[in-house]
Write a protein that holds these residues in place. Structure first.
Motif, PDB file in Angstrom:
ATOM      1  N   ASP A 284       6.811  -2.945   6.094  1.00 48.02           N
ATOM      2  CA  ASP A 284       8.050  -2.189   5.980  1.00 48.02           C
ATOM      3  C   ASP A 284       7.906  -1.054   4.976  1.00 48.02           C
ATOM      4  OD1 ASP A 284       9.490  -3.903   7.726  1.00 48.02           O
ATOM      5  OD2 ASP A 284       9.774  -5.316   6.076  1.00 48.02           O
ATOM      6  N   ILE A 285       8.671   0.000   5.178  1.00 45.05           N
ATOM      7  CA  ILE A 285       8.760   1.075   4.193  1.00 45.05           C
ATOM      8  C   ILE A 285       9.779   0.609   3.166  1.00 45.05           C
ATOM      9  CG2 ILE A 285       9.359   3.481   3.790  1.00 45.05           C
ATOM     10  CD1 ILE A 285       8.645   3.961   6.791  1.00 45.05           C
ATOM     11  N   THR A 286       9.313   0.306   1.948  1.00 45.12           N
ATOM     12  CA  THR A 286      10.195  -0.295   0.947  1.00 45.12           C
ATOM     13  C   THR A 286      10.452   0.593  -0.269  1.00 45.12           C
ATOM     14  OG1 THR A 286       8.344  -1.396  -0.143  1.00 45.12           O
ATOM     15  CG2 THR A 286       9.493  -2.623   1.593  1.00 45.12           C
ATOM     16  N   ALA A 287       9.752   1.715  -0.380  1.00 48.40           N
ATOM     17  CA  ALA A 287       9.926   2.562  -1.561  1.00 48.40           C
ATOM     18  C   ALA A 287       9.395   3.957  -1.289  1.00 48.40           C
ATOM     19  CB  ALA A 287       9.182   1.962  -2.752  1.00 48.40           C
ATOM     20  N   PHE A 288       9.791   4.877  -2.139  1.00 52.93           N
ATOM     21  CA  PHE A 288       9.177   6.189  -2.191  1.00 52.93           C
ATOM     22  C   PHE A 288       8.281   6.203  -3.416  1.00 52.93           C
ATOM     23  CE2 PHE A 288      13.193   7.228  -0.012  1.00 52.93           C
ATOM     24  CZ  PHE A 288      12.681   7.840   1.103  1.00 52.93           C
ATOM     25  N   HIS A 289       7.127   6.822  -3.316  1.00 53.09           N
ATOM     26  CA  HIS A 289       6.211   6.950  -4.445  1.00 53.09           C
ATOM     27  C   HIS A 289       6.330   8.381  -4.954  1.00 53.09           C
ATOM     28  CE1 HIS A 289       2.501   6.086  -6.698  1.00 53.09           C
ATOM     29  NE2 HIS A 289       2.273   7.370  -6.519  1.00 53.09           N
ATOM     30  N   PHE A 290       6.670   8.547  -6.226  1.00 51.97           N
ATOM     31  CA  PHE A 290       6.836   9.875  -6.805  1.00 51.97           C
ATOM     32  C   PHE A 290       5.642  10.195  -7.693  1.00 51.97           C
ATOM     33  CE2 PHE A 290      11.029   8.473  -5.705  1.00 51.97           C
ATOM     34  CZ  PHE A 290      11.617   9.606  -5.179  1.00 51.97           C
ATOM     35  N   ALA A 291       5.226  11.445  -7.688  1.00 56.88           N
ATOM     36  CA  ALA A 291       4.087  11.866  -8.493  1.00 56.88           C
ATOM     37  C   ALA A 291       4.293  13.286  -8.980  1.00 56.88           C
ATOM     38  CB  ALA A 291       2.802  11.779  -7.667  1.00 56.88           C
ATOM     39  N   GLY A 292       3.750  13.584 -10.108  1.00 54.85           N
ATOM     40  CA  GLY A 292       3.823  14.931 -10.649  1.00 54.85           C
ATOM     41  C   GLY A 292       2.803  15.092 -11.759  1.00 54.85           C
ATOM     42  N   PRO A 293       2.523  16.345 -12.114  1.00 57.84           N
ATOM     43  CA  PRO A 293       1.537  16.575 -13.167  1.00 57.84           C
ATOM     44  C   PRO A 293       2.061  16.147 -14.531  1.00 57.84           C
ATOM     45  CG  PRO A 293       2.603  18.623 -12.556  1.00 57.84           C
ATOM     46  CD  PRO A 293       3.101  17.570 -11.601  1.00 57.84           C
TER      47      PRO A 293
ATOM     48  N   LEU B 117       0.843  -1.186   0.000  1.00 61.14           N
ATOM     49  CA  LEU B 117       0.000   0.000   0.000  1.00 61.14           C
ATOM     50  C   LEU B 117       0.875   1.230   0.000  1.00 61.14           C
ATOM     51  CD1 LEU B 117       0.120   1.257   3.132  1.00 61.14           C
ATOM     52  CD2 LEU B 117      -1.368  -0.675   3.564  1.00 61.14           C
ATOM     53  N   ASP B 118       0.307   2.335  -0.375  1.00 62.59           N
ATOM     54  CA  ASP B 118       0.970   3.636  -0.294  1.00 62.59           C
ATOM     55  C   ASP B 118       0.324   4.419   0.838  1.00 62.59           C
ATOM     56  OD1 ASP B 118       2.592   3.175  -2.525  1.00 62.59           O
ATOM     57  OD2 ASP B 118       1.192   4.137  -3.908  1.00 62.59           O
ATOM     58  N   SER B 119       1.105   5.266   1.489  1.00 61.30           N
ATOM     59  CA  SER B 119       0.581   6.116   2.543  1.00 61.30           C
ATOM     60  C   SER B 119       1.212   7.495   2.411  1.00 61.30           C
ATOM     61  CB  SER B 119       0.913   5.511   3.914  1.00 61.30           C
ATOM     62  OG  SER B 119       0.383   6.308   4.941  1.00 61.30           O
ATOM     63  N   GLY B 120       0.398   8.520   2.468  1.00 65.04           N
ATOM     64  CA  GLY B 120       0.913   9.878   2.335  1.00 65.04           C
ATOM     65  C   GLY B 120       1.936  10.224   3.406  1.00 65.04           C
ATOM     66  N   VAL B 121       2.920  11.029   3.036  1.00 60.39           N
ATOM     67  CA  VAL B 121       4.005  11.352   3.959  1.00 60.39           C
ATOM     68  C   VAL B 121       3.533  12.146   5.175  1.00 60.39           C
ATOM     69  CG1 VAL B 121       5.795  11.234   2.193  1.00 60.39           C
ATOM     70  CG2 VAL B 121       4.668  13.415   2.642  1.00 60.39           C
ATOM     71  N   ALA B 122       2.371  12.766   5.094  1.00 61.74           N
ATOM     72  CA  ALA B 122       1.872  13.585   6.198  1.00 61.74           C
ATOM     73  C   ALA B 122       0.917  12.816   7.104  1.00 61.74           C
ATOM     74  CB  ALA B 122       1.181  14.833   5.635  1.00 61.74           C
ATOM     75  N   ASN B 123       1.034  11.482   7.150  1.00 58.62           N
ATOM     76  CA  ASN B 123       0.104  10.680   7.934  1.00 58.62           C
ATOM     77  C   ASN B 123       0.863   9.783   8.926  1.00 58.62           C
ATOM     78  OD1 ASN B 123      -2.131   9.351   8.868  1.00 58.62           O
ATOM     79  ND2 ASN B 123      -2.857   8.706   6.852  1.00 58.62           N
ATOM     80  N   PRO B 124       1.538  10.375   9.912  1.00 56.82           N
ATOM     81  CA  PRO B 124       2.369   9.580  10.827  1.00 56.82           C
ATOM     82  C   PRO B 124       1.583   8.579  11.669  1.00 56.82           C
ATOM     83  CG  PRO B 124       2.164  11.829  11.642  1.00 56.82           C
ATOM     84  CD  PRO B 124       1.565  11.807  10.256  1.00 56.82           C
ATOM     85  N   HIS B 125       0.314   8.850  11.964  1.00 61.32           N
ATOM     86  CA  HIS B 125      -0.487   7.888  12.741  1.00 61.32           C
ATOM     87  C   HIS B 125      -0.652   6.590  11.954  1.00 61.32           C
ATOM     88  CE1 HIS B 125      -1.310  10.841  15.805  1.00 61.32           C
ATOM     89  NE2 HIS B 125      -1.734  11.689  14.882  1.00 61.32           N
TER      90      HIS B 125
END
Length: 100
Positions: free
Chosen positions: A84-93, A65-73
């Motif tokens: 585990d945190i296994t990747a960064f998800h990148f996004a752009g227009p 799953l992906d989880s937004g970086v501003a959701n520490p809870h």
């Protein structure tokens, strides 16, 4: 998938799909949300357990799953449940070419 209270009120919900990837079959969780009043009462944990069971039954090798970086809870919840945190998800227009 929805978790209900004994009175029939929705407490948590999950949206998911099975993907076939180079890493094998993956149960990808698009959304996992718990009503704020039901948090820390085991509802999300039970839903996550059901998702893992669905994944095993479906021949999946992983749950992702992906989880937004501003959701520490949420991050603490996922880490407590051995994700585990296994990747960064990148996004752009997507920029349109002029004249298109």
């Amino acid at each position: 998938m929805i978790a209900y209270s004994p009175a029939g009120q929705p407490l948590a919900a999950a949206g998911y799909r099975t993907l076939v990837t180079s890493r094998g079959r993956v149960l990808f969780v698009d959304d996992l949300v718990t009503d704020e009043a039901a948090r820390s009462r085991g509802v999300g944990a039970r839903l996550l357990g059901e998702l893992k069971t669905l994944g095993r039954r479906g021949g999946c090798v992983r749950l992702e799953l992906d989880s937004g970086v501003a959701n520490p809870h949420a991050h603490r919840f996922y880490l407590r449940h051995r994700l585990d945190i296994t990747a960064f998800h990148f996004a752009g227009p997507v920029e349109l070419e002029s004249g298109s």
